[in-house]
Motif scaffolding. Structure first.
Motif, short mmCIF file in Angstrom:
data_model
loop_
_atom_site.label_atom_id
_atom_site.label_comp_id
_atom_site.label_asym_id
_atom_site.label_seq_id
_atom_site.Cartn_x
_atom_site.Cartn_y
_atom_site.Cartn_z
N ALA A 101 0.90 -1.24 -0.16
CA ALA A 101 -0.20 0.37 -0.12
C ALA A 101 0.91 1.05 -0.04
N ASP A 102 2.15 1.12 0.91
CA ASP A 102 2.82 2.38 1.12
C ASP A 102 3.55 2.90 -0.55
N GLU A 103 4.11 1.88 -1.07
CA GLU A 103 4.01 1.20 -2.64
C GLU A 103 3.41 2.50 -3.56
N ASN A 104 2.60 1.51 -2.99
CA ASN A 104 1.31 2.19 -4.99
C ASN A 104 0.94 3.66 -4.28
N GLY A 105 1.14 4.53 -2.75
CA GLY A 105 1.27 5.18 -2.55
C GLY A 105 1.42 6.67 -3.35
N ARG A 106 3.19 5.83 -2.43
CA ARG A 106 4.00 6.82 -3.42
C ARG A 106 3.89 7.04 -5.19
N GLN A 107 4.25 5.86 -5.70
CA GLN A 107 3.98 5.70 -7.03
C GLN A 107 2.50 6.57 -7.84
N GLN A 108 1.52 6.26 -6.42
CA GLN A 108 0.20 7.49 -6.96
C GLN A 108 0.90 8.82 -7.34
N GLN A 109 1.67 9.43 -5.82
CA GLN A 109 2.29 10.48 -5.49
C GLN A 109 3.05 10.61 -6.84
N LEU A 110 4.32 9.89 -6.89
CA LEU A 110 4.70 10.34 -8.56
C LEU A 110 3.88 10.79 -9.10
N SER A 111 3.15 9.84 -9.90
CA SER A 111 2.24 10.03 -11.09
C SER A 111 1.56 11.33 -11.13
N GLU A 112 0.89 11.47 -9.63
CA GLU A 112 0.63 12.83 -9.97
C GLU A 112 1.18 14.11 -9.80
N ARG A 113 2.65 14.21 -9.39
CA ARG A 113 3.74 15.10 -9.63
C ARG A 113 4.48 15.19 -10.79
N GLU A 114 3.93 13.75 -11.75
CA GLU A 114 4.68 14.25 -13.14
C GLU A 114 3.16 14.74 -13.98
N PHE A 115 1.89 14.41 -13.73
CA PHE A 115 0.85 15.01 -14.20
C PHE A 115 1.08 16.35 -13.85
N GLU A 116 1.48 16.93 -12.81
CA GLU A 116 0.87 18.36 -12.54
C GLU A 116 2.20 18.87 -13.88
N ARG A 117 3.52 18.11 -13.67
CA ARG A 117 4.38 18.28 -14.20
C ARG A 117 3.98 18.70 -16.13
N ARG A 118 3.51 17.80 -15.99
CA ARG A 118 2.84 18.19 -18.01
C ARG A 118 1.78 19.06 -18.38
N ILE A 119 1.15 19.71 -17.37
CA ILE A 119 0.44 20.08 -17.63
C ILE A 119 0.97 21.63 -17.42
N LYS A 120 1.63 21.82 -16.67
CA LYS A 120 2.67 23.01 -16.05
C LYS A 120 3.42 23.27 -17.46
N THR A 121 4.03 22.62 -18.24
CA THR A 121 4.60 21.77 -19.84
C THR A 121 3.74 22.61 -20.35
#
Length: 104
Positions: A69-89
């Motif tokens: 669950a912790d690993e999945n949470g971290r992966q989701q958090q990374l995915s959200e950051r990547e999504f935000e980065r792409r939106i900003k770009t």
């Protein structure tokens, strides 16, 4: 939702457990995983009481679940950051295109 009574074997003891038909497969997988953990603990060569073996197996399974669950949470958090980065770009690209079109 109908409840099905199924018989399972844990630590060479029979248990009858009620489960929704849709969750039968998952329950049987859980029993198999529990039996694997119990067997691994019994195979370690240490002589333990049955109760302690079951508690150790439950603790191991819970620990595995929390790690996953912790690993999945971290992966989701990374995915959200990547999504935000792409939106900003994309926003930056749009801003640049708009300013270039105004200058022209």
């Amino acid at each position: 939702m109908s409840i099905e009574q199924i018989s399972v074997d844990i630590l060479n003891r029979q248990f009858t457990i009620g489960t929704p038909e849709s969750e039968r497969g998952t329950l049987l997988e859980a029993v198999e995983l529990l039996n694997q953990k119990i067997h691994a603990i019994q195979s370690s060569g240490r002589n333990m009481e049955t109760e302690k073996i079951v508690i150790m197996a439950a603790l191991n399974l819970t620990h595995d679940l929390l790690k996953r669950a912790d690993e999945n949470g971290r992966q989701q958090q990374l995915s959200e950051r990547e999504f935000e980065r792409r939106i900003k770009t994309l926003e930056d690209f749009c801003d640049q295109a708009l300013s270039e079109s105004k200058a022209a």
